[in-house]
Design a protein around this motif. Structure first.
Motif: not given
Length: 173
Positions: A154-173
């Motif tokens: 998996i890769t996610w170089p761009s911010p994800m839409p969920y980030e607009k609605y919560t301060e919780q974040r997925r872990w990313k190395p």
């Protein structure tokens, strides 16, 4: 007060051949051996205690255990066990743990290394399709190891839409 759990320390994978599995993870993900708890021929474990601790099927033999380190993230503990009743690795539709995912900055190179090491990809990379995860370049694909365990790249170089609605974040190395 800090929560009592901080994160994943390691994942455990039972493999048919510990040397083959070690080589696969070294070639595919740049893992390194941290230490060997049990090597073939060692007599440094109590089989009955291990059988009770892990709830092993009667007659199962632990032949080797190794702890590997990923460049970033939790460890991978490999167990080579052989016994009278062993099942094929779990499929994503089975109950219980069915895959783990590794983050990559270059999914094309990660796929190349995964397959060169003996893994098989199920598909080519696909855009993350859940609305909460979509973004330019955000992608994933699944594959299986030579012994059949499922791994997601998996890769996610761009911010994800969920980030607009919560301060919780997925872990990313």
């Amino acid at each position: 007060m800090q929560p009592p759990v901080r994160g994943i320390d390691h994942i455990g994978i039972t493999v048919p051949d510990i040397d083959q599995a070690t080589l696969f993870f070294e070639q595919a993900f740049d893992t390194r051996i941290i230490y060997c708890s049990v090597e073939p021929g060692d007599n440094n474990i109590d089989p009955e205690a291990q059988a009770e601790t892990l709830r092993l099927f009667p007659g199962t033999e632990i032949r080797a255990i190794r702890m590997l380190a990923l460049p970033h993230g939790p460890g991978i503990e490999l167990f080579e066990m052989h016994g009278p009743q062993q099942q094929a690795p779990a499929r994503p539709s089975d109950f219980g743990l069915q895959h783990f995912a590794v983050y990559t900055d270059d999914i094309t190179e990660a796929i190349s290394r995964f397959t060169a090491a003996g893994g098989e990809m199920f598909t080519r990379p696909k855009a993350l399709s859940f609305p909460a995860e979509q973004g330019q370049g955000n992608a994933f694909c699944y594959g299986k190891t030579p012994w059949g365990s499922v791994i997601e790249l998996i890769t996610w170089p761009s911010p994800m839409p969920y980030e607009k609605y919560t301060e919780q974040r997925r872990w990313k190395p």
